[in-house]
Design a protein around this motif. Structure first.
Motif, short mmCIF file in Angstrom:
data_model
loop_
_atom_site.label_atom_id
_atom_site.label_comp_id
_atom_site.label_asym_id
_atom_site.label_seq_id
_atom_site.Cartn_x
_atom_site.Cartn_y
_atom_site.Cartn_z
N MET A 188 0.84 -1.21 0.00
CA MET A 188 0.00 0.00 0.00
C MET A 188 0.87 1.25 0.00
O MET A 188 0.58 2.20 -0.77
CB MET A 188 -0.89 -0.02 1.27
N LEU A 189 1.88 1.22 0.84
CA LEU A 189 2.76 2.39 0.87
C LEU A 189 3.46 2.57 -0.47
O LEU A 189 3.63 3.70 -0.97
CB LEU A 189 3.79 2.22 1.99
N GLU A 190 3.84 1.46 -1.05
CA GLU A 190 4.51 1.54 -2.35
C GLU A 190 3.55 2.07 -3.43
O GLU A 190 3.93 2.88 -4.29
CB GLU A 190 5.02 0.13 -2.72
N GLY A 191 2.26 1.63 -3.35
CA GLY A 191 1.27 2.11 -4.33
C GLY A 191 1.01 3.60 -4.14
O GLY A 191 0.88 4.33 -5.13
N GLN A 192 0.92 4.01 -2.89
CA GLN A 192 0.70 5.44 -2.62
C GLN A 192 1.88 6.27 -3.12
O GLN A 192 1.71 7.38 -3.68
CB GLN A 192 0.49 5.64 -1.10
N GLU A 193 3.06 5.69 -2.90
CA GLU A 193 4.25 6.41 -3.35
C GLU A 193 4.28 6.54 -4.86
O GLU A 193 4.61 7.61 -5.45
CB GLU A 193 5.51 5.66 -2.86
N LYS A 194 3.89 5.48 -5.53
CA LYS A 194 3.83 5.54 -7.00
C LYS A 194 2.77 6.53 -7.45
O LYS A 194 2.95 7.26 -8.46
CB LYS A 194 3.51 4.14 -7.55
N GLU A 195 1.64 6.55 -6.75
CA GLU A 195 0.56 7.47 -7.14
C GLU A 195 1.03 8.91 -6.94
O GLU A 195 0.76 9.77 -7.79
CB GLU A 195 -0.68 7.17 -6.29
N ARG A 196 1.70 9.14 -5.85
CA ARG A 196 2.21 10.50 -5.61
C ARG A 196 3.20 10.91 -6.73
O ARG A 196 3.22 12.03 -7.21
CB ARG A 196 2.90 10.59 -4.23
N THR A 197 4.03 9.90 -7.01
CA THR A 197 5.03 10.19 -8.07
C THR A 197 4.35 10.54 -9.40
O THR A 197 4.73 11.44 -10.14
CB THR A 197 5.95 8.97 -8.26
N ARG A 198 3.31 9.75 -9.74
CA ARG A 198 2.57 10.00 -11.00
C ARG A 198 1.91 11.37 -10.95
O ARG A 198 1.93 12.13 -11.95
CB ARG A 198 1.54 8.87 -11.20
N LEU A 199 1.24 11.66 -9.85
CA LEU A 199 0.56 12.96 -9.75
C LEU A 199 1.57 14.12 -9.85
O LEU A 199 1.31 15.14 -10.49
CB LEU A 199 -0.20 13.04 -8.41
N ALA A 200 2.68 13.89 -9.20
CA ALA A 200 3.70 14.96 -9.24
C ALA A 200 4.21 15.11 -10.68
O ALA A 200 4.43 16.23 -11.15
CB ALA A 200 4.86 14.58 -8.30
#
Length: 462
Positions: free
Chosen positions: A443-455
């Protein structure tokens, strides 16, 4: 008086009570022995006082010694029944004593008891007592007593006309002296006994040899053995008669008769006198023979000895017949028959009594064996019960040990199962935690990826 003073000394001074009582007891016994035969009441009183002193200290040997003295005293006054009773008590007291003094006393008791049984005419029991005494005396190395016992056994077999057996015991007595020089008189007496056996076996050369040995020993003893000289001359006279040396035989018998009369040795008087009378009768000197037989007859009746009296009546009847006195011959012959019948009846009675005593002894022995068998059976039953009880105890203990071990195994198994369950739960919890951690990490990894994509999208939109 001395005995009483000794008995009172230990009570007033308090010194060595035991030894003082022993002295007093011994003095009472000696006093009893010194009394005339008519003072039996006083003698028994002294014996009773001696016995009481020994019993007060529970002195087993002293008690047995006193009973021995009482038995010997009763034997000396011809009360053989009481003598046997007291000697049996003394023997019973000493049977289990293993000390040297006790063994020696037991041997003395058996010897005296054998003499009493012989006086009662119980030759078989007398012989048994002597035979049981021999091993004791051999172990104690009691040479004089052992020799006397062999001699007595020889005399018993001699009286039964078993001369070869008698000779074997006489030889044992003769060869067992450790220092022959000290016992010249006794050795001479043994040779005379052997000479008598050889005479009855008609072995004249051996008889002569033993007489020569006896004379050699007697020459070394001097006057100490003068009574044995009377027996020696008697046996030498018998040998001379066998060799038909009648004049020398007469001299020998007269020498023996002279010595025997000087010493009041009645047995030797009778033997030499009867042999002289027989010799005179053989030579046709009937008056001399009858004169001797008159004296012999009176002496034999005084001795109350049946064989001597029978010999006297038999020869007197024969002499009266040869002197042509038929009435006297008939009288003597009738007395001879009556006495012989009485003697035969007495011997039969004694034999019956001996058989009864032997039967009673056998019954007692059988009863003892039965009691021993019963005791053994009971002991075996007790041992069997003890074995069964021991076996039951072992089985019970084994079951208890097995139960204890089973319980321990069961408890350890339960502990092991519990530990395995706990380990399993711990492992499941660990896996669950690891799965939870892996989910959180994803989950943390998915959130991190999502943040990266949004950024990245925001960056591109600008």
């Amino acid at each position: 008086i001395t005995a009483r003073l000794c008995a009172q000394t230990h009570s007033t001074t308090g010194t060595k009570r035991g030894s003082s009582d022993e002295v007093s007891s011994e003095l009472y016994i000696r006093l009893a022995r010194k009394l005339p035969l008519r003072d039996t009441v006083q003698a028994l009183k002294y014996f009773k006082q001696a016995l009481q002193l020994e019993e007060d200290h529970n002195n087993k040997i002293g008690i047995a010694r006193t009973y021995l003295a009482i038995g010997a005293w009763f034997n000396s006054i011809n009360n053989f029944q009481e003598a046997e009773k007291h000697l049996l008590i003394a023997r019973e007291d000493m049977l289990k004593d293993t000390s040297r003094e006790g063994r020696m006393l037991l041997a003395q008791i058996r010897i005296n008891l054998a003499a009493v049984l012989g006086n009662k005419g119980q030759a078989q029991f007398q012989m048994e007592e002597y035979l049981q005494t021999i091993p004791l005396l051999e172990k104690l190395h009691a040479i004089p007593e052992l020799n006397a016992t062999y001699q007595s056994l020889g005399d018993i077999f001699f009286s039964k006309s078993q001369y070869k057996t008698a000779i074997s015991y006489y030889y044992k007595s003769l060869t067992s002296y450790d220092d022959p020089a000290r016992y010249n008189d006794l050795i001479a007496s043994r040779h005379l006994s052997l000479a008598s056996c050889m005479y009855h076996l008609d072995s004249l050369q051996k008889m002569e040899n033993h007489l020569m040995e006896a004379k050699e020993k007697l020459d070394k003893t001097g006057v100490d053995s003068i009574n044995i000289w009377a027996d020696y001359y008697y046996h030498q006279g018998l040998l001379d008669v066998k060799h038909q040396l009648y004049h020398h035989a007469t001299t020998m018998f007269y020498n023996g008769l002279t010595i025997a009369r000087r010493l009041n040795y009645n047995v030797a008087i009778c033997n030499n006198m009867y042999s002289l009378a027989r010799l005179f009768e053989r030579q046709g000197q009937y008056d001399k023979a009858m004169k001797l037989m008159d004296e012999y007859g009176r002496l034999s009746f005084t001795l109350k000895d049946f064989p001597f009296r029978l010999n006297a009546l038999d020869l007197m009847a024969e002499l009266s017949f040869k002197q042509h006195f038929p009435d006297d011959a008939y009288k003597y012959l009738r007395q001879y028959i009556i006495l012989a019948d009485s003697l035969q009846d007495w011997e039969i009675t004694e034999k019956i009594h001996e058989l009864e005593a032997h039967y009673q002894s056998s019954e007692k022995e059988n009863r003892i064996l039965q009691l021993q068998h019963e005791n053994e059976r009971q002991e075996f039953a007790l041992q069997k019960n003890r074995l069964l009880i021991s076996l039951m105890v072992v089985i019970i203990l084994s079951l208890l040990v097995v139960a204890a071990l089973s319980y321990l195994f069961y408890r350890n198994g339960r502990k092991l199962l519990e530990q395995q369950r706990q380990l399993h739960e711990f492992e499941v919890e660990r896996i669950r935690q690891e799965h939870k951690i892996s989910l959180l990490s994803a989950m943390l990894e998915g959130q991190e990826k999502e943040r990266t994509r949004l950024a990245r999208d925001l960056h591109d939109g600008l």
